[in-house]
Design an enzyme around this catalytic site. Structure first.
Site, PDB file in Angstrom:
ATOM      1  N   SER A 170       0.845  -1.201   0.000  1.00  0.00           N
ATOM      2  CA  SER A 170       0.000   0.000   0.000  1.00  0.00           C
ATOM      3  C   SER A 170       0.876   1.245   0.000  1.00  0.00           C
ATOM      4  O   SER A 170       1.111   1.859   1.045  1.00  0.00           O
ATOM      5  CB  SER A 170      -0.942  -0.011   1.208  1.00  0.00           C
ATOM      6  OG  SER A 170      -1.842  -1.083   1.134  1.00  0.00           O
ATOM      7  N   GLN A 694       3.041 -10.641  -6.673  1.00  0.00           N
ATOM      8  CA  GLN A 694       1.743 -11.214  -7.033  1.00  0.00           C
ATOM      9  C   GLN A 694       0.958 -10.209  -7.880  1.00  0.00           C
ATOM     10  O   GLN A 694       1.011  -9.005  -7.628  1.00  0.00           O
ATOM     11  CB  GLN A 694       0.928 -11.574  -5.784  1.00  0.00           C
ATOM     12  CG  GLN A 694       1.636 -12.547  -4.850  1.00  0.00           C
ATOM     13  CD  GLN A 694       0.698 -13.080  -3.787  1.00  0.00           C
ATOM     14  OE1 GLN A 694       0.279 -14.219  -3.852  1.00  0.00           O
ATOM     15  NE2 GLN A 694       0.357 -12.251  -2.813  1.00  0.00           N
ATOM     16  N   ARG A 697      -1.803  -7.281  -6.346  1.00  0.00           N
ATOM     17  CA  ARG A 697      -2.038  -7.307  -4.905  1.00  0.00           C
ATOM     18  C   ARG A 697      -0.712  -7.313  -4.168  1.00  0.00           C
ATOM     19  O   ARG A 697       0.351  -7.350  -4.776  1.00  0.00           O
ATOM     20  CB  ARG A 697      -2.875  -8.511  -4.510  1.00  0.00           C
ATOM     21  CG  ARG A 697      -2.250  -9.878  -4.808  1.00  0.00           C
ATOM     22  CD  ARG A 697      -3.313 -10.964  -4.709  1.00  0.00           C
ATOM     23  NE  ARG A 697      -2.805 -12.326  -4.791  1.00  0.00           N
ATOM     24  CZ  ARG A 697      -2.468 -12.947  -5.914  1.00  0.00           C
ATOM     25  NH1 ARG A 697      -2.532 -12.322  -7.077  1.00  0.00           N
ATOM     26  NH2 ARG A 697      -2.068 -14.214  -5.879  1.00  0.00           N
ATOM     27  N   HIS A 698      -0.797  -7.299  -2.842  1.00  0.00           N
ATOM     28  CA  HIS A 698       0.401  -7.234  -2.012  1.00  0.00           C
ATOM     29  C   HIS A 698       1.307  -8.440  -2.257  1.00  0.00           C
ATOM     30  O   HIS A 698       0.836  -9.582  -2.360  1.00  0.00           O
ATOM     31  CB  HIS A 698       0.024  -7.215  -0.535  1.00  0.00           C
ATOM     32  CG  HIS A 698      -0.486  -5.890  -0.052  1.00  0.00           C
ATOM     33  ND1 HIS A 698      -0.729  -4.830  -0.874  1.00  0.00           N
ATOM     34  CD2 HIS A 698      -0.789  -5.446   1.208  1.00  0.00           C
ATOM     35  CE1 HIS A 698      -1.162  -3.805  -0.169  1.00  0.00           C
ATOM     36  NE2 HIS A 698      -1.218  -4.146   1.099  1.00  0.00           N
ATOM     37  N   ALA A 699       2.605  -8.171  -2.294  1.00  0.00           N
ATOM     38  CA  ALA A 699       3.574  -9.265  -2.207  1.00  0.00           C
ATOM     39  C   ALA A 699       3.459  -9.887  -0.820  1.00  0.00           C
ATOM     40  O   ALA A 699       3.154  -9.199   0.158  1.00  0.00           O
ATOM     41  CB  ALA A 699       4.979  -8.740  -2.448  1.00  0.00           C
TER      42      ALA A 699
END
Length: 874
Positions: A170, A694, A697-699
């Site tokens: 984020s 990914q 989205r968040h790693a």
């Protein structure tokens, strides 16, 4: 050493990431941070994996520890009458209130800005929410990824033939935090001059929009959208085989990419960028002058752009023979911009520059043990930012604050703990909370008196910007111009000093009507609003004399030259402060003023690689078998460093208000990026794991469920929290039934929390098939109407007619009198009541204010200006 924010008290209602990230830095700068928590719903303490071997509790979160040093924790039930009374007493003795709840939260508790200013008229209240406190969609629920989707930032990151890669964390939580700090410091600076407090309404989504300036001006002025062939262009400045249009990464050049290196491991990559023919020739030399590089097709930039695929294959055949640090060393020795793609492990363990600059130092935590913490990426010579303590245990300072600071009777505190006022009945108490009853009254009571009211509650603002009256000399390129814009748009008199031929950023597209000219660069226009402009050749003695005269009456100098350059000319900080002891000089350089990499050259791409951004951003193996690390968007290394430079400058100004002393600030772009990847550094520090990239989205340490759904119109929706809360599951089913797409979700096996969790993968599949039948805006707004944390992945041009932004007055008409035209510009991320942000003028023409500044202000007559111009001084 003295502290920049000595004597400032911040009442911190923030949670999770963006808000705590801000008060972390305020604490490091010397403010007293009182964090108000309620253990029954403190999500920030419950969203991270506890390290192995440590019992899970409210005090065992690694990310909470990393995000909350330098603070005191007090637990108060603000929904109780007694608890609310205590909070109001804390407001009366505080300077700043920060919060990042939904817009209605503090109002519903009886703590809106109108109430706070009745208690303390000069209070500074900074709110941070997804879409801000005003506008038709202000009630939308947001997390960083949702805001990034809505803002256009997700769309700008990825490969042109694949789904949006987005950001691996984020970023708008991190930059949201630095924007909160910026708001606090600017408001304190204003209060020192006017006695007035204020409310700043900060929109997380709008922060992201302001970082897409060149793309937005291309859309509003040239009517060119971002949804076009070859865009986004991955790590390239131009995608081969498509029309050559500026892709908002700076100059359109090749090579400009990421390359595999020896070892062929997951993070065995480097980046190489050549901005000029000379840099290309230097790279050829560094590679040992291979035969292929002599081919005529690579001799000109046009050929390198046209044959980029072949060029990159040849370069990668060389980089594969060396490890990524060896590539960097060979290239940098030749003056070529090249840096490794660094993982979180690399930054903590393998980066000698960060080690030299002590970016990670250790502190003890009573539950988590001795751990490394991320330090400030700027160095203040007189008031360094210093961590004083690890994150507090929940409620650790309740007695100290309530009895020692507010003077509450010991019995009232003990009773409050028993009666759901200072500790929830539903949560087991820690030993140190129970010990309050046995410890007796607080022995070091130093009851704080309410700070004097500096203004009447009905006092009116003059409407000037918070930095009005501040004079800044800006000698910067792409690294510092965003910081200068931040100050200029908030009212500072920023004088941009360029060489007589113009600063190089004037040559970066896109250009007005695609007509290249140094006065028509939309990128230059965006980053240089509200500034005056003069020309000056510092390589001449006359030029240096004029600069000394300008510096004698300046408050701040912002410069981005190579370390030691100004000192070598006799106009460095030590020389200038002799004539102006109050002067603040901020040097914003690629790697800082000291360390083994201090003389390395960089670019936005290479900083995003070495600073860790690229190691976190990219695709699942199914979407990209190569799993290339992706640089998300353009210019974000400069944006990140610019925010920290602004933070350092304002902290120095606040110290000067108290001491009368200026100081020197050393800001590193590399350091700034290295501390701006949210949870990924703590993931390595506490778990020894390197995250994997990914899609959208968040790693994470291990793969998790997809969070990005393709919709009927080819667009995407980001649903980072894609499985809606169980309590909202019936609303999802009802919505799907309206379209006949609920499938089997009414089956009883999904009707319990256990069944809902166990069948998550199937539910995700139903959601994906549902989304595929509707346009992406309808899915996103329909989800938000039902309080699902979903966001449309919008291209920047889709924002131009956004009704919510119009409600907030986001877009600004800027007059260009020399063209007889007015253009629509992106505005501010925040609404400042009483001291408005505004673009006061369009970017300066080259040397536009020479006569005004040299003639009227320094007193040079026309004859002198003429011969200095003829001599190449101006």
């Amino acid at each position: 050493m003295p502290k920049a924010l000595e004597g400032i008290r911040v009442l911190d209602f923030t949670w999770v990431r963006a808000g705590p990230w801000s008060t972390r830095w305020l604490g490091a700068l010397g403010a007293e941070i009182i964090k108000v928590e309620w253990p029954a719903n403190e999500r920030g303490r419950m969203t991270a994996v506890t390290p192995e071997g440590i019992e899970e509790s409210l005090n065992s979160s690694p990310t909470f520890n990393d995000t909350n040093p330098n603070k005191k924790s007090v637990t108060v039930n603000m929904r109780s009458e007694e608890g609310l009374a205590v909070i109001k007493k804390l407001v009366a003795i505080s300077d700043v209130v920060t919060e990042n709840f939904s817009p209605k939260a503090l109002r519903s508790w009886g703590l809106g800005y109108d109430v706070l200013r009745e208690i303390k008229p000069d209070i500074i209240y900074i709110s941070h929410s997804g879409l801000g406190h005003t506008g038709r969609h202000s009630e939308y629920t947001m997390m960083g990824p949702t805001a990034q989707a809505f803002s256009g930032m997700t769309f700008l990151s990825g490969l042109p033939d694949k789904p949006p890669a987005g950001w691996g964390w984020s970023i708008l939580d991190d930059l949201g935090g630095t924007n909160i700090v910026d708001g606090v410091l600017g408001s304190l600076y204003r209060r020192n001059r006017t006695g007035l407090g204020q409310h700043i309404d900060l929109s997380q989504m709008a922060i992201g929009i302001t970082l897409n300036g060149p793309a937005l001006l291309d859309a509003t002025i040239n009517e060119r959208g971002s949804r076009r062939a070859g865009f986004p262009s991955g790590n390239r400045a131009h995608w081969p085989g498509t029309p050559i249009l500026n892709n908002y990464r700076g100059p359109t050049v090749a090579p400009h990419n990421a390359y595999r290196t020896k070892g062929n491991g997951y993070n065995d990559w480097c980046t190489i960028v050549c901005h000029t023919d000379r840099e290309w020739r230097d790279l050829v030399s560094a590679m040992g002058r291979p035969d292929w590089a002599a081919d005529e097709k690579f001799a000109l930039l046009s050929g390198r752009l046209e044959h980029q695929e072949e060029l990159d294959r040849h370069i990668e055949s060389w980089t594969r023979s060396l490890d990524k640090y060896a590539v960097m060393e060979v290239c940098q020795a030749a003056g070529v911009r090249a840096m490794p793609v660094q993982s979180s492990q690399d930054r903590v363990e393998n980066d000698p520059q960060l080690q030299h600059r002590a970016l990670f130092t250790e502190m003890d935590h009573p539950v988590l043990g001795r751990r490394k913490f991320q330090n400030a990426p700027f160095k203040l010579s007189e008031t360094p930012a210093v961590h004083t303590s690890a994150a507090p245990l929940v409620g650790e300072h309740t007695q100290e604050v309530l009895e020692g600071l507010l003077g509450l009777p010991h019995e009232d505190v003990v009773n409050g703990i028993e009666n759901n006022i200072f500790w929830p009945k539903t949560v087991d108490r820690f030993d140190y909370i129970d010990a309050i009853a046995q410890s007796g009254p607080w022995k070091d009571a130093g009851v704080a008196e309410p700070k004097p009211r500096n203004v009447d509650v009905d006092a009116k603002s003059d409407g000037a910007g918070p930095l009005t009256g501040l004079r800044v000399l800006e000698l910067s390129d792409e690294k510092g111009q965003f910081c200068g814009k931040l100050m200029g748009d908030l009212g500072a008199d920023v004088i941009k000093i360029e060489p007589p031929t113009g600063e190089n950023t004037r040559t970066v597209g896109p250009f007005l009507d695609d007509h290249p000219h140094r006065e028509r660069s939309l990128a230059f226009w965006h980053y240089n609003t509200s500034k005056r402009g003069i020309t000056l050749n510092l390589e001449t003695e006359d030029g240096r004399d004029l600069f000394r005269r300008l510096a004698a009456n300046a408050d701040v100098i912002l410069e981005t030259f190579a370390p030691g350059y100004l000192s070598g000319l006799g106009v460095g900080y030590e020389t200038l402060k002799a004539a102006n002891p109050k002067l603040i000089v901020c040097s914003l350089t690629p790697f800082g003023q000291t360390g083994p990499w201090k003389d390395y050259v960089g670019s936005d791409l290479t900083h995003l690689a070495a600073g860790g951004f690229m190691g976190c951003c990219g695709y699942d193996e199914a979407d990209d078998p190569e799993q290339v690390p992706i640089a998300p968007g353009g210019g974000n290394a400069w944006h990140t460093a610019g925010n920290f430079a602004y933070m350092g400058i304002l902290a120095a100004l606040l110290h000067r208000d108290n001491s009368g002393e200026g100081q020197y600030i050393d800001v590193s772009v590399h350091d700034s990026c290295a501390v701006t990847t949210e949870m990924h550094i703590p993931t390595y520090i506490y778990h020894g794991k390197v995250v994997i990239r990914q899609t959208g989205r968040h790693a994470q340490m291990a793969p998790n469920a997809s969070a990005q759904f393709r919709c009927a119109d080819g667009g995407y929706v980001n649903a980072q929290a894609n499985r809606v809360p169980f309590r909202k599951f019936p609303d999802l089913i009802a919505w799907m039934k309206e379209h006949g797409l609920e499938e089997d979700l009414e089956d009883e096996k999904y009707a319990t929390p256990k069944g809902f969790t166990e069948n998550a993968e199937h539910i995700d599949g139903v959601i994906a098939r549902f989304a595929a039948h509707l346009p992406h805006d309808e899915v996103a707004h329909g989800g938000q109407a039902r309080q699902f944390n979903w966001g449309a992945v919008r291209a920047p041009d889709a924002l131009i007619d956004d009704g919510h932004l119009a409600d907030r007055g986001f877009w600004v008409d800027v007059v260009h009198p020399e063209l007889g035209r007015t253009f629509k510009y992106p505005g501010a991320a925040a609404i400042h009541n009483g001291s408005p942000w505004k673009i006061s003028r369009r970017a300066p023409l080259l040397g536009e204010h020479n006569q005004e500044i040299y003639g009227k202000e320094l007193g040079l007559d026309a004859a002198v200006l003429t011969y200095l111009t003829e001599a190449g001084v101006l």
